[in-house]
Design an enzyme around this catalytic site. Structure first.
Site, PDB file in Angstrom:
ATOM      1  N   GLN A  93      51.853  68.928  20.880  1.00 14.81           N
ATOM      2  CA  GLN A  93      51.085  69.343  19.563  1.00 14.81           C
ATOM      3  C   GLN A  93      52.051  69.360  18.442  1.00 14.81           C
ATOM      4  OE1 GLN A  93      48.715  72.844  19.074  1.00 14.81           O
ATOM      5  NE2 GLN A  93      47.761  72.206  17.347  1.00 14.81           N
ATOM      6  N   HIS A  99      42.616  69.504  17.110  1.00 11.22           N
ATOM      7  CA  HIS A  99      42.187  68.149  17.168  1.00 11.22           C
ATOM      8  C   HIS A  99      41.819  67.701  18.277  1.00 11.22           C
ATOM      9  CE1 HIS A  99      46.481  68.129  16.700  1.00 11.22           C
ATOM     10  NE2 HIS A  99      46.552  66.899  17.405  1.00 11.22           N
TER      11      HIS A  99
HETATM   12  P1  AMP Z   1      49.257  65.845  18.127  1.00  9.54           P
HETATM   13  O1  AMP Z   1      50.598  65.504  18.702  1.00  9.54           O
HETATM   14  O2  AMP Z   1      48.338  66.237  19.517  1.00  9.54           O
HETATM   15  O3  AMP Z   1      49.415  67.286  17.196  1.00  9.54           O
HETATM   16  O4  AMP Z   1      48.784  64.942  17.288  1.00  9.54           O
HETATM   17  C1  AMP Z   1      48.778  64.569  15.975  1.00  9.54           C
HETATM   18  C2  AMP Z   1      48.522  63.081  15.736  1.00  9.54           C
HETATM   19  O5  AMP Z   1      48.248  63.034  14.379  1.00  9.54           O
HETATM   20  C3  AMP Z   1      49.389  62.199  15.957  1.00  9.54           C
HETATM   21  O6  AMP Z   1      48.920  61.266  17.003  1.00  9.54           O
HETATM   22  C4  AMP Z   1      49.708  61.328  14.944  1.00  9.54           C
HETATM   23  O7  AMP Z   1      49.957  60.270  15.034  1.00  9.54           O
HETATM   24  C5  AMP Z   1      48.542  61.568  14.100  1.00  9.54           C
HETATM   25  N1  AMP Z   1      48.510  61.789  12.636  1.00  9.54           N
HETATM   26  C6  AMP Z   1      49.565  62.442  11.923  1.00  9.54           C
HETATM   27  N2  AMP Z   1      49.483  62.278  10.492  1.00  9.54           N
HETATM   28  C7  AMP Z   1      48.308  61.381  10.531  1.00  9.54           C
HETATM   29  C8  AMP Z   1      47.371  61.048   9.549  1.00  9.54           C
HETATM   30  N3  AMP Z   1      47.993  61.234   8.058  1.00  9.54           N
HETATM   31  N4  AMP Z   1      46.439  60.354   9.576  1.00  9.54           N
HETATM   32  C9  AMP Z   1      46.139  60.254  11.029  1.00  9.54           C
HETATM   33  N5  AMP Z   1      46.651  60.470  12.130  1.00  9.54           N
HETATM   34  C10 AMP Z   1      47.797  61.089  11.749  1.00  9.54           C
END
Ligand code: AMP
Length: 113
Positions: A93, A99
């Site tokens: 995370q 999410h």
């Molecule tokens: P996690 O690693 O499970 O916390 O997932 C976070 C996700 O958010 C990652 O896959 C990132 O690529 C994505 N992410 C980060 N910033 C953004 C953004 N501004 N818009 C869309 N996705 C994002």
């Protein structure tokens, strides 16, 4: 008090996103670093940090998020896909606003790394 995150700023409309769905409880948008042809994030508008912080009172919301993620997957034409919730930094995370990842459009391996 939950801290501001990239996702709370997206919910407030302060940051742009490639939105695919939204309703009164959640918003879904394409991941900026997609790990597959389809990679969408479904997030609650309620600022829940991670699944650890979700409580009994969030039961209906969590069910709603899962059903929304299914509707989105089907709308994207997926018959098979992976639904992922990373909980805590050691689990991967990086954004501390709950999410659901909806990932599909390619063959998946198991176990994940
Ligand atoms: P996690 O690693 O499970 O916390 O997932 C976070 C996700 O958010 C990652 O896959 C990132 O690529 C994505 N992410 C980060 N910033 C953004 C953004 N501004 N818009 C869309 N996705 C994002």
């Amino acid at each position: 008090m939950t801290k501001e995150t990239i996702f709370s700023r997206i919910i407030k409309g302060e940051l742009p996103c490639d939105e695919v769905f939204s309703d009164d409880k959640c918003i879904a948008f394409r991941d900026v670093q997609p790990q597959a042809p389809i990679h969408i994030l479904v997030i609650p508008k309620k600022p829940i940090i991670s699944l650890i912080e979700a409580g009994e009172e969030d039961k209906e919301l969590l069910g709603h998020l899962l059903l929304v993620s299914k509707k989105i997957a089907k709308k994207e034409g997926l018959g098979n896909w992976r639904t992922v919730i990373n909980t805590g930094s050691e689990a991967g995370q990086t954004v501390f606003h709950l999410h659901i990842h909806v990932i599909g459009g390619r063959e998946m391996k198991w176990p994940p790394g």
